[in-house]
Scaffold this active site. Sequence first.
Site, PDB file in Angstrom:
ATOM      1  N   HIS A   1     -14.617  57.054   2.636  1.00 15.31           N
ATOM      2  CA  HIS A   1     -13.943  55.925   3.287  1.00 15.31           C
ATOM      3  C   HIS A   1     -13.471  54.845   2.327  1.00 15.31           C
ATOM      4  O   HIS A   1     -12.736  53.935   2.729  1.00 15.31           O
ATOM      5  CB  HIS A   1     -14.849  55.320   4.352  1.00 15.31           C
ATOM      6  CG  HIS A   1     -15.035  56.226   5.532  1.00 15.31           C
ATOM      7  ND1 HIS A   1     -15.954  57.240   5.536  1.00 15.31           N
ATOM      8  CD2 HIS A   1     -14.371  56.302   6.714  1.00 15.31           C
ATOM      9  CE1 HIS A   1     -15.873  57.900   6.684  1.00 15.31           C
ATOM     10  NE2 HIS A   1     -14.926  57.353   7.412  1.00 15.31           N
TER      11      HIS A   1
ATOM     12  N   ARG B   1     -19.705  66.647 -19.076  1.00 18.67           N
ATOM     13  CA  ARG B   1     -20.026  67.159 -17.737  1.00 18.67           C
ATOM     14  C   ARG B   1     -18.772  67.598 -16.974  1.00 18.67           C
ATOM     15  O   ARG B   1     -17.655  67.197 -17.315  1.00 18.67           O
ATOM     16  CB  ARG B   1     -20.659  66.035 -16.907  1.00 18.67           C
ATOM     17  CG  ARG B   1     -22.105  65.810 -17.185  1.00 18.67           C
ATOM     18  CD  ARG B   1     -22.577  64.584 -16.419  1.00 18.67           C
ATOM     19  NE  ARG B   1     -24.029  64.453 -16.530  1.00 18.67           N
ATOM     20  CZ  ARG B   1     -24.668  63.321 -16.332  1.00 18.67           C
ATOM     21  NH1 ARG B   1     -24.025  62.220 -16.013  1.00 18.67           N
ATOM     22  NH2 ARG B   1     -25.983  63.275 -16.444  1.00 18.67           N
TER      23      ARG B   1
ATOM     24  N   ASP C   1      -3.659  60.457   5.568  1.00 21.03           N
ATOM     25  CA  ASP C   1      -3.545  61.871   5.209  1.00 21.03           C
ATOM     26  C   ASP C   1      -2.102  62.295   4.926  1.00 21.03           C
ATOM     27  O   ASP C   1      -1.879  63.338   4.313  1.00 21.03           O
ATOM     28  CB  ASP C   1      -4.106  62.762   6.330  1.00 21.03           C
ATOM     29  CG  ASP C   1      -5.534  62.394   6.700  1.00 21.03           C
ATOM     30  OD1 ASP C   1      -6.235  61.818   5.843  1.00 21.03           O
ATOM     31  OD2 ASP C   1      -5.949  62.668   7.835  1.00 21.03           O
TER      32      ASP C   1
END
Length: 362
Positions: free
Chosen positions: A286, A181, A146
Amino acid sequence: MIKKIAINTGGGDAPGLNAVIQAATLAATKRGWEVVGIREGYSGLLDPQNYPSGGLVRLTPESVQDISHLGGTILGTVNKGNPFKVTESLQGGIKVEKDRSDELMEAFKKNQIDALIAIGGDGSLTIANSFYKRGLRVVGVPKTIDNDLESTVLTFGYQTAVSFATECIDRLHSTADAHRRIFVVEVMGRYAGWIALNSGIAGRADAILIPEIPYSIQKVADHITSSKRPYAIVVVAEGAKPVGGEVMVMAREAGRQERLGGVAEQISTQLQQLTAQESRAMVLGHLLRGGSPIAFDRILGLTFGAAAVGALAKGESGVMVALQPPRICSVPLAEAVAKMKLVPVEGDGVSTARALDICLGD
Ligand code: F6P
């Protein structure tokens, strides 16, 4: 005098952990110290009976020779193993919290461990600090994909996560374009937006939503409809929240941090309604933590591991090794070209252990 040290890894794994273990083992062995790894946080010391081949693993230069490129951690890890608050089940399903820190301090003594190198994120380093306060010699090594630790500019694993997320976003452009999209890509990062911000910029996203800046879904929709691109990519951090809203929590469990997730699906549904354009959500999760560390994280992990041993050798304790280079600045060109940075090499080769010393200026 240090004769024996232990290394443990706690919290979620991050690519580069094994590089730290390798360098710390090499640097410590060079100083004549014995090195052991504790399995799964502190569990190997607290409950060795649960490990048929022993709760402690002897680490030698030979046993760590080929691990710095591997993802995960050879020691295993836990993210609900606080020895100060161990949850135990009594008869009748009643759960109680027990402080097992005394037992652990005793186990360090019994195993003649003089110091601990604790590799972990904020949770694991808080535990390590509590042991330092109880008298254990401890040096911490910051670990998290992080990159949310204030006192170090970078943590290993983060660049690997950003690189992989960028590769995934790159790949989505062509399929998004083919179908015209919207793709909403959710990345990890807990309450910090570093992974989203940098992979979103590198991956040329149309919008990047991070926890630090609450978003307005209408503004995101307006941006997409006014764009010349026939498709859109929105990168969202799992901890992002709308203006006046809350983060999306997937699960809450006693003794561990809340699990975030689900924001991409929600945003995708909202954008499809607001723009009348088909939208898909994609959670990278993950995948950002798994696999081999990129070269940068291997080197950062190795440097941190060697630096942790260096700190112990200098008599430091209750500290965390950190990367704090100066900011990017301007230097005169003449000075820059006159000062070429060359690695001094002894003889005709250099061992990894020596190279680490050179990196650290030893
Ligand atoms: O802190 C690292 C991290 O990967 C976060 O980005 C994420 O929110 C969390 O761990 C996931 O934890 P777990 O593996 O326990 O689901």
